[in-house]
Write an enzyme that holds these catalytic residues in place. Structure first.
Site, PDB file in Angstrom:
ATOM      1  N   GLU A 120       0.855  -1.192   0.000  1.00  0.00           N
ATOM      2  CA  GLU A 120       0.000   0.000   0.000  1.00  0.00           C
ATOM      3  C   GLU A 120       0.887   1.236   0.000  1.00  0.00           C
ATOM      4  O   GLU A 120       1.840   1.337   0.774  1.00  0.00           O
ATOM      5  CB  GLU A 120      -0.931  -0.028   1.226  1.00  0.00           C
ATOM      6  CG  GLU A 120      -1.653   1.261   1.543  1.00  0.00           C
ATOM      7  CD  GLU A 120      -2.427   1.870   0.370  1.00  0.00           C
ATOM      8  OE1 GLU A 120      -3.233   1.163  -0.249  1.00  0.00           O
ATOM      9  OE2 GLU A 120      -2.212   3.065   0.079  1.00  0.00           O
ATOM     10  N   ILE A 133     -12.915   0.323 -10.207  1.00  0.00           N
ATOM     11  CA  ILE A 133     -14.003  -0.095  -9.309  1.00  0.00           C
ATOM     12  C   ILE A 133     -14.659   1.168  -8.738  1.00  0.00           C
ATOM     13  O   ILE A 133     -14.292   1.669  -7.685  1.00  0.00           O
ATOM     14  CB  ILE A 133     -13.494  -1.035  -8.194  1.00  0.00           C
ATOM     15  CG1 ILE A 133     -12.700  -2.217  -8.784  1.00  0.00           C
ATOM     16  CG2 ILE A 133     -14.665  -1.528  -7.347  1.00  0.00           C
ATOM     17  CD1 ILE A 133     -13.488  -3.182  -9.653  1.00  0.00           C
ATOM     18  N   ALA A 179     -21.050   5.786   1.606  1.00  0.00           N
ATOM     19  CA  ALA A 179     -21.171   4.737   2.628  1.00  0.00           C
ATOM     20  C   ALA A 179     -22.468   3.943   2.538  1.00  0.00           C
ATOM     21  O   ALA A 179     -22.950   3.425   3.536  1.00  0.00           O
ATOM     22  CB  ALA A 179     -21.002   5.331   4.030  1.00  0.00           C
ATOM     23  N   HIS A 190     -25.565  -0.399  -1.529  1.00  0.00           N
ATOM     24  CA  HIS A 190     -26.623  -0.292  -2.540  1.00  0.00           C
ATOM     25  C   HIS A 190     -27.359  -1.617  -2.698  1.00  0.00           C
ATOM     26  O   HIS A 190     -26.729  -2.681  -2.711  1.00  0.00           O
ATOM     27  CB  HIS A 190     -26.013   0.115  -3.881  1.00  0.00           C
ATOM     28  CG  HIS A 190     -25.527   1.528  -3.902  1.00  0.00           C
ATOM     29  ND1 HIS A 190     -26.393   2.591  -3.950  1.00  0.00           N
ATOM     30  CD2 HIS A 190     -24.280   2.055  -3.876  1.00  0.00           C
ATOM     31  CE1 HIS A 190     -25.685   3.720  -3.965  1.00  0.00           C
ATOM     32  NE2 HIS A 190     -24.403   3.422  -3.905  1.00  0.00           N
ATOM     33  N   ARG A 212     -13.773   9.373  -7.400  1.00  0.00           N
ATOM     34  CA  ARG A 212     -14.242   8.105  -7.971  1.00  0.00           C
ATOM     35  C   ARG A 212     -13.267   7.595  -9.034  1.00  0.00           C
ATOM     36  O   ARG A 212     -12.784   8.377  -9.839  1.00  0.00           O
ATOM     37  CB  ARG A 212     -15.593   8.304  -8.662  1.00  0.00           C
ATOM     38  CG  ARG A 212     -16.688   8.886  -7.790  1.00  0.00           C
ATOM     39  CD  ARG A 212     -17.888   9.239  -8.665  1.00  0.00           C
ATOM     40  NE  ARG A 212     -19.007   9.777  -7.919  1.00  0.00           N
ATOM     41  CZ  ARG A 212     -19.235  11.088  -7.747  1.00  0.00           C
ATOM     42  NH1 ARG A 212     -18.418  11.986  -8.244  1.00  0.00           N
ATOM     43  NH2 ARG A 212     -20.286  11.488  -7.061  1.00  0.00           N
TER      44      ARG A 212
HETATM   45  C1  LIG Z   1     -17.816  10.190  -4.012  1.00  0.00           C
HETATM   46  C2  LIG Z   1     -17.963   8.701  -3.979  1.00  0.00           C
HETATM   47  C3  LIG Z   1     -19.145   8.096  -3.540  1.00  0.00           C
HETATM   48  C4  LIG Z   1     -19.272   6.708  -3.529  1.00  0.00           C
HETATM   49  N1  LIG Z   1     -20.362   6.136  -2.932  1.00  0.00           N
HETATM   50  C5  LIG Z   1     -20.450   4.783  -2.856  1.00  0.00           C
HETATM   51  C6  LIG Z   1     -21.515   4.174  -2.153  1.00  0.00           C
HETATM   52  O1  LIG Z   1     -22.326   4.831  -1.507  1.00  0.00           O
HETATM   53  N2  LIG Z   1     -21.612   2.818  -2.181  1.00  0.00           N
HETATM   54  C7  LIG Z   1     -20.730   2.046  -2.869  1.00  0.00           C
HETATM   55  O2  LIG Z   1     -20.916   0.839  -2.902  1.00  0.00           O
HETATM   56  N3  LIG Z   1     -19.667   2.600  -3.483  1.00  0.00           N
HETATM   57  C8  LIG Z   1     -19.497   3.940  -3.474  1.00  0.00           C
HETATM   58  N4  LIG Z   1     -18.414   4.525  -4.059  1.00  0.00           N
HETATM   59  C9  LIG Z   1     -17.422   3.676  -4.704  1.00  0.00           C
HETATM   60  C10 LIG Z   1     -16.450   3.050  -3.706  1.00  0.00           C
HETATM   61  O3  LIG Z   1     -15.995   4.002  -2.764  1.00  0.00           O
HETATM   62  C11 LIG Z   1     -15.277   2.495  -4.486  1.00  0.00           C
HETATM   63  O4  LIG Z   1     -15.756   1.697  -5.543  1.00  0.00           O
HETATM   64  C12 LIG Z   1     -14.360   1.639  -3.623  1.00  0.00           C
HETATM   65  O5  LIG Z   1     -13.968   2.345  -2.476  1.00  0.00           O
HETATM   66  C13 LIG Z   1     -13.164   1.236  -4.458  1.00  0.00           C
HETATM   67  O6  LIG Z   1     -12.210   0.653  -3.640  1.00  0.00           O
HETATM   68  P1  LIG Z   1     -10.766   0.325  -4.201  1.00  0.00           P
HETATM   69  O7  LIG Z   1     -10.127  -0.514  -3.173  1.00  0.00           O
HETATM   70  O8  LIG Z   1     -10.855  -0.193  -5.599  1.00  0.00           O
HETATM   71  O9  LIG Z   1     -10.050   1.734  -4.369  1.00  0.00           O
HETATM   72  P2  LIG Z   1      -9.364   2.678  -3.266  1.00  0.00           P
HETATM   73  O10 LIG Z   1     -10.123   2.751  -2.029  1.00  0.00           O
HETATM   74  O11 LIG Z   1      -9.089   3.960  -3.968  1.00  0.00           O
HETATM   75  O12 LIG Z   1      -8.007   1.940  -2.945  1.00  0.00           O
HETATM   76  C14 LIG Z   1      -6.914   1.914  -3.826  1.00  0.00           C
HETATM   77  C15 LIG Z   1      -5.656   1.841  -2.996  1.00  0.00           C
HETATM   78  O13 LIG Z   1      -4.542   1.654  -3.851  1.00  0.00           O
HETATM   79  C16 LIG Z   1      -3.464   2.419  -3.344  1.00  0.00           C
HETATM   80  N5  LIG Z   1      -2.531   2.654  -4.445  1.00  0.00           N
HETATM   81  C17 LIG Z   1      -2.716   3.433  -5.542  1.00  0.00           C
HETATM   82  N6  LIG Z   1      -1.619   3.408  -6.311  1.00  0.00           N
HETATM   83  C18 LIG Z   1      -0.728   2.594  -5.699  1.00  0.00           C
HETATM   84  C19 LIG Z   1       0.604   2.179  -6.000  1.00  0.00           C
HETATM   85  N7  LIG Z   1       1.235   2.596  -7.097  1.00  0.00           N
HETATM   86  N8  LIG Z   1       1.249   1.326  -5.153  1.00  0.00           N
HETATM   87  C20 LIG Z   1       0.608   0.893  -4.013  1.00  0.00           C
HETATM   88  N9  LIG Z   1      -0.652   1.272  -3.678  1.00  0.00           N
HETATM   89  C21 LIG Z   1      -1.311   2.107  -4.509  1.00  0.00           C
HETATM   90  C22 LIG Z   1      -4.127   3.682  -2.832  1.00  0.00           C
HETATM   91  O14 LIG Z   1      -3.315   4.374  -1.897  1.00  0.00           O
HETATM   92  C23 LIG Z   1      -5.403   3.137  -2.213  1.00  0.00           C
HETATM   93  O15 LIG Z   1      -5.250   2.835  -0.853  1.00  0.00           O
HETATM   94  C24 LIG Z   1     -18.235   5.905  -4.039  1.00  0.00           C
HETATM   95  C25 LIG Z   1     -17.033   6.511  -4.469  1.00  0.00           C
HETATM   96  C26 LIG Z   1     -16.879   7.883  -4.384  1.00  0.00           C
HETATM   97  C27 LIG Z   1     -15.551   8.483  -4.690  1.00  0.00           C
END
Ligand SMILES: Cc1cc2nc3c(=O)[nH]c(=O)nc-3n(C[C@H](O)[C@H](O)[C@H](O)COP(=O)(O)OP(=O)(O)OC[C@H]3O[C@@H](n4cnc5c(N)ncnc54)[C@H](O)[C@@H]3O)c2cc1C
Length: 487
Positions: free
Chosen positions: A31, A338, A46, A49, A315
């Site tokens: 991370e 995602i 949060a 859905h 997003r």
């Molecule tokens: C405004 C908003 C509202 C939303 N509302 C909802 C909702 O109500 N319900 C719902 O189901 N979903 C919702 N979502 C979507 C949901 O938040 C995301 O789909 C989900 O959090 C994605 O998770 P993730 O682990 O893919 O990405 P992230 O949480 O972004 O995690 C990616 C991780 O990768 C790390 N990373 C990046 N590059 C590197 C690298 N080069 N080396 C090592 N680590 C790296 C980052 O630091 C981060 O910790 C919403 C999103 C947003 C922004």
């Protein structure tokens, strides 16, 4: 050599780590930040859905509905707040009524249970503070609210307890194919692994491009929010969405899992071109005005003067319309782009991605004995009086309340500091035990949390960060400044 390396520890990386920790595999999570859940997972609506939004037949539709069920079970098992308050999509004009019917049919095709359209009278009874223009709504009783970072940390901690290694402050910069796998290079280290999961959120396209031809692009999009004091938490009882229309998806008004009110988000493009580019999560006056105006369409008397915090999340929207879950290169699985409903879908995304990997490499992973599928997490204010007394007798730190807004004790803060993924910042403590989440936003408890964390880490309070690396809170007074101050 590791069997699996997961890049990124948001909800998708943490869910994948949790799932892989059930198997006899040597797994490492890399991370970039100094804590987990600091990307999209930290700042979103949060909402769990229900699953009527995604187009039937898409991965999003399948994994949203499966994920919603899995999240409910996981929150119960891992001691994570979960309130099934249901959601409404409200039509405010005659021409929005067909959209309710479309969403109902879509939801039924996706397998969402107990969906129905409710008329104006029933809607008024459920939500008396809604605009008089509200005509009807789609009611989804299975929708819920959670604390997203709490679920992410619970999954990450359980993975670590079950043997997954987590390395923080490791931003992946390069990946090269080697015999039997990949060599992954970060700013400081290099690691070898047979298989890789790309769960890098907004940067998942750049990570993909290190091993394969570019086939998609992340088009980051910011959403801004108001968080209102608990005094406003019962303005609505359910998650109130507006009908999606040509001009946008509208904004939601919803109670949070802690009884505050959340209002937002809007939608604004944010540039990011490089792996090490920070994302712009600043709130803007124009954005906040837009959110306020849109939200008042649902609840005209919304009291935004009770706002205790503004925040925004970015997003991982992409050039693909669906989630991108694919084998990008041999044994390298993208869990990319995602976007919403990614929080709800994450546990199902993890299972789907692992199956895909097993099929692609022709290997069936072997489950290990003794997998620990629970998490003990003491929340002092939820204990009975007798339990509180007993705990204070055994550990007097639980008798000292540090965060007065949320009634969080020193015992909880010290326990958080010793948790399986120990926090290194004041906000890291907040994410584990809720200090600073109340009306004063850490104004009273912040300095005490700094002292306790410094004590636990064995460092000077001057070395404690508010949140990300470098966000120091205190500065040593120079002789010159002291002289001026006392003059
Ligand atoms: C405004 C908003 C509202 C939303 N509302 C909802 C909702 O109500 N319900 C719902 O189901 N979903 C919702 N979502 C979507 C949901 O938040 C995301 O789909 C989900 O959090 C994605 O998770 P993730 O682990 O893919 O990405 P992230 O949480 O972004 O995690 C990616 C991780 O990768 C790390 N990373 C990046 N590059 C590197 C690298 N080069 N080396 C090592 N680590 C790296 C980052 O630091 C981060 O910790 C919403 C999103 C947003 C922004």
């Amino acid at each position: 050599m590791y069997d699996v390396i997961i890049i990124g520890c948001g909800i998708v990386g943490a869910s994948t780590a949790y799932e892989l920790s059930k198997y006899q595999l040597k797994t490492l999570v890399l991370e970039a930040e100094d804590d987990i859940s600091l990307g999209q997972t930290k700042a979103n609506s949060a909402i769990m859905h229900a699953g009527y939004d995604p187009e039937p037949g898409t991965l999003m539709a399948k994994l949203n509905v499966e994920g919603a069920e899995l999240c409910k079970e996981l929150c119960q098992k891992l001691s994570v707040h979960y309130h099934q308050i249901g959601s409404l999509v409200v039509a405010f004009a005659e021409d929005e009524l067909p959209t309710l019917q479309e969403l109902l049919e879509r939801g039924q095709q996706n397998g969402v249970k107990d969906l129905r359209i409710i008329d104006q009278a029933e809607l008024r009874e459920m939500e008396p503070n809604l605009s008089q223009e509200a005509l009807a709504a789609l009611w989804a009783p299975t929708a819920a609210v959670i604390n997203p970072w709490e679920l992410c940390i619970a999954l990450g901690e359980t993975a670590v307890v079950n043997g997954v290694e987590l390395s923080l402050n490791q931003r992946v910069q390069n990946i090269e194919a080697i015999t039997g796998g990949y060599r992954i290079t970060t700013e400081t280290d290099s690691f070898e692994t047979r298989f890789v999961f790309n769960a890098a959120g907004v940067h998942s396209d750049l990570i993909h491009n290190l091993v394969a031809e570019p086939s998609f692009k992340i088009t980051p999009n910011r959403g801004e929010y108001f968080l209102l004091d608990k005094s406003e938490g019962n303005v609505v009882n359910t998650v109130v969405f507006q009908c999606p229309s040509k001009v946008g998806k509208g904004v939601l008004v919803s109670p949070t899992v802690y009884g505050n009110l959340i209002v937002g988000p809007n939608s604004e493009a944010v540039p990011t071109e490089e792996l090490d580019t920070g994302l712009d999560t600043a709130n803007t006056a124009a954005g906040m005005e837009q959110v306020a105006e849109l939200a008042k369409r649902s609840v005209p008397d919304l009291n935004l003067r009770q706002s205790i915090r503004n925040f925004s999340g970015v997003r991982a929207n992409s050039t693909a319309s669906d989630f991108i879950i694919q084998e990008a290169a041999p044994g390298f699985i993208d869990l990319a782009g995602i976007k919403s409903p990614g929080l709800t879908s994450a546990p199902a995304i993890a299972k789907y991605g692992i199956n895909l990997l097993e099929e692609a490499v022709g290997e069936q992973f072997v489950e290990k004995a003794g997998f620990i599928d629970e998490r003990q997490h003491v929340i002092f204010q939820n204990l009975t009086l007798a339990e509180k007394n007993q705990l204070i007798k055994e550990q007097p730190d639980y008798g000292r309340v540090i965060c007065r807004c949320e009634t969080i004790t020193e015992g909880e803060i010290r326990a958080a500091a010793h948790s399986p993924i120990p926090p290194v910042s004041v906000d890291g403590i907040k994410r584990r035990c809720n200090t600073g989440m109340g009306r004063c936003q850490g104004g009273f408890c912040g300095p005490r949390v700094v002292e306790i964390l410094a004590d636990e880490l064995g460092v000077s309070p001057l070395d404690i960060y508010q949140d990300r690396r470098g966000s120091f809170i205190l500065e040593a007074a120079t002789k010159e400044a002291e002289v001026t101050e006392h003059a």
